[in-house]
Design a protein around this motif. Structure first.
Motif, PDB file in Angstrom:
ATOM      1  N   GLN A   1       0.842  -1.184   0.000  1.00  0.00           N
ATOM      2  CA  GLN A   1       0.000   0.000   0.000  1.00  0.00           C
ATOM      3  C   GLN A   1       0.886   1.246   0.000  1.00  0.00           C
ATOM      4  OE1 GLN A   1      -3.192  -0.314  -0.263  1.00  0.00           O
ATOM      5  NE2 GLN A   1      -3.934   1.767   0.015  1.00  0.00           N
ATOM      6  N   VAL A   2       0.521   2.200  -0.821  1.00  0.00           N
ATOM      7  CA  VAL A   2       1.262   3.454  -0.918  1.00  0.00           C
ATOM      8  C   VAL A   2       0.297   4.602  -0.668  1.00  0.00           C
ATOM      9  CG1 VAL A   2       2.574   4.965  -2.437  1.00  0.00           C
ATOM     10  CG2 VAL A   2       2.899   2.493  -2.568  1.00  0.00           C
ATOM     11  N   GLN A   3       0.714   5.519   0.162  1.00  0.00           N
ATOM     12  CA  GLN A   3      -0.066   6.734   0.385  1.00  0.00           C
ATOM     13  C   GLN A   3       0.682   7.908  -0.205  1.00  0.00           C
ATOM     14  OE1 GLN A   3      -0.779   6.704   4.660  1.00  0.00           O
ATOM     15  NE2 GLN A   3      -2.822   5.859   4.306  1.00  0.00           N
ATOM     16  N   LEU A   4      -0.048   8.754  -0.935  1.00  0.00           N
ATOM     17  CA  LEU A   4       0.550   9.894  -1.625  1.00  0.00           C
ATOM     18  C   LEU A   4      -0.036  11.190  -1.074  1.00  0.00           C
ATOM     19  CD1 LEU A   4       0.270   8.511  -5.282  1.00  0.00           C
ATOM     20  CD2 LEU A   4       2.251   8.408  -3.758  1.00  0.00           C
ATOM     21  N   VAL A   5       0.828  12.159  -0.835  1.00  0.00           N
ATOM     22  CA  VAL A   5       0.392  13.448  -0.305  1.00  0.00           C
ATOM     23  C   VAL A   5       1.000  14.555  -1.146  1.00  0.00           C
ATOM     24  CG1 VAL A   5       0.352  14.999   1.668  1.00  0.00           C
ATOM     25  CG2 VAL A   5       0.204  12.522   2.036  1.00  0.00           C
ATOM     26  N   GLU A   6       0.117  15.346  -1.785  1.00  0.00           N
ATOM     27  CA  GLU A   6       0.585  16.475  -2.591  1.00  0.00           C
ATOM     28  C   GLU A   6       0.678  17.740  -1.738  1.00  0.00           C
ATOM     29  OE1 GLU A   6      -2.387  14.246  -5.398  1.00  0.00           O
ATOM     30  OE2 GLU A   6      -2.313  14.905  -3.307  1.00  0.00           O
ATOM     31  N   SER A   7       1.543  18.634  -2.181  1.00  0.00           N
ATOM     32  CA  SER A   7       1.654  19.943  -1.551  1.00  0.00           C
ATOM     33  C   SER A   7       2.179  20.929  -2.580  1.00  0.00           C
ATOM     34  CB  SER A   7       2.573  19.893  -0.332  1.00  0.00           C
ATOM     35  OG  SER A   7       3.871  19.490  -0.716  1.00  0.00           O
ATOM     36  N   GLY A   8       2.068  22.215  -2.247  1.00  0.00           N
ATOM     37  CA  GLY A   8       2.650  23.250  -3.092  1.00  0.00           C
ATOM     38  C   GLY A   8       1.672  24.028  -3.940  1.00  0.00           C
ATOM     39  N   GLY A   9       0.398  23.674  -3.897  1.00  0.00           N
ATOM     40  CA  GLY A   9      -0.572  24.420  -4.677  1.00  0.00           C
ATOM     41  C   GLY A   9      -0.797  25.813  -4.106  1.00  0.00           C
ATOM     42  N   GLY A  10      -1.540  26.607  -4.850  1.00  0.00           N
ATOM     43  CA  GLY A  10      -1.837  27.957  -4.384  1.00  0.00           C
ATOM     44  C   GLY A  10      -2.350  28.836  -5.505  1.00  0.00           C
ATOM     45  N   LEU A  11      -2.350  30.124  -5.220  1.00  0.00           N
ATOM     46  CA  LEU A  11      -2.816  31.137  -6.164  1.00  0.00           C
ATOM     47  C   LEU A  11      -1.608  31.850  -6.757  1.00  0.00           C
ATOM     48  CD1 LEU A  11      -5.052  32.936  -7.415  1.00  0.00           C
ATOM     49  CD2 LEU A  11      -4.921  34.323  -5.319  1.00  0.00           C
ATOM     50  N   VAL A  12      -1.580  31.960  -8.063  1.00  0.00           N
ATOM     51  CA  VAL A  12      -0.459  32.605  -8.742  1.00  0.00           C
ATOM     52  C   VAL A  12      -1.002  33.395  -9.928  1.00  0.00           C
ATOM     53  CG1 VAL A  12      -0.004  30.603 -10.220  1.00  0.00           C
ATOM     54  CG2 VAL A  12       1.856  32.208  -9.696  1.00  0.00           C
ATOM     55  N   GLN A  13      -0.310  34.463 -10.283  1.00  0.00           N
ATOM     56  CA  GLN A  13      -0.704  35.236 -11.449  1.00  0.00           C
ATOM     57  C   GLN A  13      -0.241  34.550 -12.723  1.00  0.00           C
ATOM     58  OE1 GLN A  13       0.831  39.224 -10.823  1.00  0.00           O
ATOM     59  NE2 GLN A  13      -1.112  39.880  -9.936  1.00  0.00           N
ATOM     60  N   ALA A  14      -0.942  34.835 -13.794  1.00  0.00           N
ATOM     61  CA  ALA A  14      -0.553  34.307 -15.099  1.00  0.00           C
ATOM     62  C   ALA A  14       0.897  34.682 -15.395  1.00  0.00           C
ATOM     63  CB  ALA A  14      -1.477  34.832 -16.180  1.00  0.00           C
ATOM     64  N   GLY A  15       1.628  33.710 -15.922  1.00  0.00           N
ATOM     65  CA  GLY A  15       3.045  33.897 -16.188  1.00  0.00           C
ATOM     66  C   GLY A  15       3.950  33.480 -15.048  1.00  0.00           C
ATOM     67  N   GLY A  16       3.362  33.211 -13.902  1.00  0.00           N
ATOM     68  CA  GLY A  16       4.141  32.815 -12.737  1.00  0.00           C
ATOM     69  C   GLY A  16       4.452  31.333 -12.720  1.00  0.00           C
ATOM     70  N   SER A  17       5.052  30.914 -11.600  1.00  0.00           N
ATOM     71  CA  SER A  17       5.503  29.527 -11.453  1.00  0.00           C
ATOM     72  C   SER A  17       5.065  28.955 -10.115  1.00  0.00           C
ATOM     73  CB  SER A  17       7.031  29.445 -11.543  1.00  0.00           C
ATOM     74  OG  SER A  17       7.499  29.879 -12.799  1.00  0.00           O
TER      75      SER A  17
ATOM     76  N   ARG B   1       5.763  25.013  -7.862  1.00  0.00           N
ATOM     77  CA  ARG B   1       6.288  23.649  -7.853  1.00  0.00           C
ATOM     78  C   ARG B   1       5.453  22.811  -6.903  1.00  0.00           C
ATOM     79  NH1 ARG B   1      12.123  21.000  -6.143  1.00  0.00           N
ATOM     80  NH2 ARG B   1      11.342  21.442  -4.033  1.00  0.00           N
ATOM     81  N   LEU B   2       4.869  21.780  -7.441  1.00  0.00           N
ATOM     82  CA  LEU B   2       4.111  20.833  -6.640  1.00  0.00           C
ATOM     83  C   LEU B   2       5.012  19.669  -6.238  1.00  0.00           C
ATOM     84  CD1 LEU B   2       0.772  20.617  -8.648  1.00  0.00           C
ATOM     85  CD2 LEU B   2       1.500  22.325  -6.962  1.00  0.00           C
ATOM     86  N   SER B   3       4.758  19.162  -5.056  1.00  0.00           N
ATOM     87  CA  SER B   3       5.469  17.981  -4.574  1.00  0.00           C
ATOM     88  C   SER B   3       4.462  16.900  -4.239  1.00  0.00           C
ATOM     89  CB  SER B   3       6.287  18.312  -3.326  1.00  0.00           C
ATOM     90  OG  SER B   3       7.253  19.308  -3.585  1.00  0.00           O
ATOM     91  N   CYS B   4       4.895  15.683  -4.378  1.00  0.00           N
ATOM     92  CA  CYS B   4       4.062  14.528  -4.007  1.00  0.00           C
ATOM     93  C   CYS B   4       4.981  13.552  -3.297  1.00  0.00           C
ATOM     94  CB  CYS B   4       3.449  13.906  -5.242  1.00  0.00           C
ATOM     95  SG  CYS B   4       2.632  12.308  -4.960  1.00  0.00           S
ATOM     96  N   THR B   5       4.719  13.345  -2.015  1.00  0.00           N
ATOM     97  CA  THR B   5       5.560  12.478  -1.206  1.00  0.00           C
ATOM     98  C   THR B   5       4.819  11.194  -0.892  1.00  0.00           C
ATOM     99  OG1 THR B   5       6.692  14.373  -0.255  1.00  0.00           O
ATOM    100  CG2 THR B   5       6.869  12.297   0.932  1.00  0.00           C
ATOM    101  N   ALA B   6       5.517  10.092  -1.039  1.00  0.00           N
ATOM    102  CA  ALA B   6       4.921   8.779  -0.848  1.00  0.00           C
ATOM    103  C   ALA B   6       5.396   8.144   0.441  1.00  0.00           C
ATOM    104  CB  ALA B   6       5.267   7.876  -2.025  1.00  0.00           C
ATOM    105  N   SER B   7       4.514   7.394   1.057  1.00  0.00           N
ATOM    106  CA  SER B   7       4.895   6.587   2.208  1.00  0.00           C
ATOM    107  C   SER B   7       5.433   5.259   1.706  1.00  0.00           C
ATOM    108  CB  SER B   7       3.688   6.353   3.104  1.00  0.00           C
ATOM    109  OG  SER B   7       2.712   5.596   2.408  1.00  0.00           O
ATOM    110  N   GLY B   8       6.094   4.523   2.563  1.00  0.00           N
ATOM    111  CA  GLY B   8       6.557   3.211   2.180  1.00  0.00           C
ATOM    112  C   GLY B   8       7.947   3.217   1.589  1.00  0.00           C
ATOM    113  N   ARG B   9       8.501   2.015   1.420  1.00  0.00           N
ATOM    114  CA  ARG B   9       9.874   1.893   0.973  1.00  0.00           C
ATOM    115  C   ARG B   9      10.000   1.461  -0.477  1.00  0.00           C
ATOM    116  NH1 ARG B   9      11.935  -2.104   5.542  1.00  0.00           N
ATOM    117  NH2 ARG B   9       9.874  -2.968   5.109  1.00  0.00           N
TER     118      ARG B   9
ATOM    119  N   TYR C   1      -2.776   4.185  -7.143  1.00  0.00           N
ATOM    120  CA  TYR C   1      -2.683   5.008  -5.942  1.00  0.00           C
ATOM    121  C   TYR C   1      -2.817   6.473  -6.325  1.00  0.00           C
ATOM    122  CZ  TYR C   1      -0.715   0.630  -4.296  1.00  0.00           C
ATOM    123  OH  TYR C   1      -0.520  -0.691  -4.001  1.00  0.00           O
ATOM    124  N   TRP C   2      -3.531   7.213  -5.478  1.00  0.00           N
ATOM    125  CA  TRP C   2      -3.806   8.626  -5.739  1.00  0.00           C
ATOM    126  C   TRP C   2      -3.605   9.452  -4.478  1.00  0.00           C
ATOM    127  CZ3 TRP C   2      -5.094  10.746 -10.432  1.00  0.00           C
ATOM    128  CH2 TRP C   2      -5.380   9.840 -11.459  1.00  0.00           C
TER     129      TRP C   2
END
Length: 123
Positions: free
Chosen positions: A1-17, A19-27, A112-113
């Motif tokens: 079983q793998v658990q995935l957790v995203e982070s890094g979203g937000g509000l940004v203006q057009a043309g901006g940047s 970076r999203l991260s997705c960290t998984a549990s398990g080995r 997994y999602w």
């Protein structure tokens, strides 16, 4: 079983940047090809891009090619989505997903999602 957790979203203006991260549990993170998907209100979930298990191969949707970059750090059990030159049409909930075989574009083929992270691009 793998658990995935995203982070890094937000509000940004057009043309901006962002970076999203997705960290998984398990080995066994390095055993999974990883994909990024997004879903805007009233639309189907769509493939953004994917990366092979060892990070040597990536694939992108035409709509994001040249603007988005996927990478992974198997030592940190993390996959990244670097998004540059963002457009209002990139606004969506972004999901990472994993599967034990190669990257495919079909969401139903992933086992997994994560829970998703909202990205909003203002004009």
């Amino acid at each position: 079983q793998v658990q995935l957790v995203e982070s890094g979203g937000g509000l940004v203006q057009a043309g901006g940047s962002l970076r999203l991260s997705c960290t998984a549990s398990g080995r066994t993170f390095s055993s999974y090809a990883m994909g990024w998907f997004r879903q805007a209100p009233g639309k189907d979930r769509e493939f953004v891009g994917g990366i092979s298990r060892d990070g040597s191969w990536t694939n992108y949707a035409t709509s994001v090619k040249g603007r988005f970059t996927i990478s992974r750090d198997n030592a940190k059990n993390t996959v990244y989505l670097q998004m540059n030159s963002l457009k209002p049409e990139d606004t969506a909930v972004y999901y990472c997903a994993g599967r034990s075989l190669a990257v495919v574009v079909t969401a139903a083929s992933y086992d997994y999602w994560g829970q998703g992270t909202q990205v909003t691009v203002s004009s």
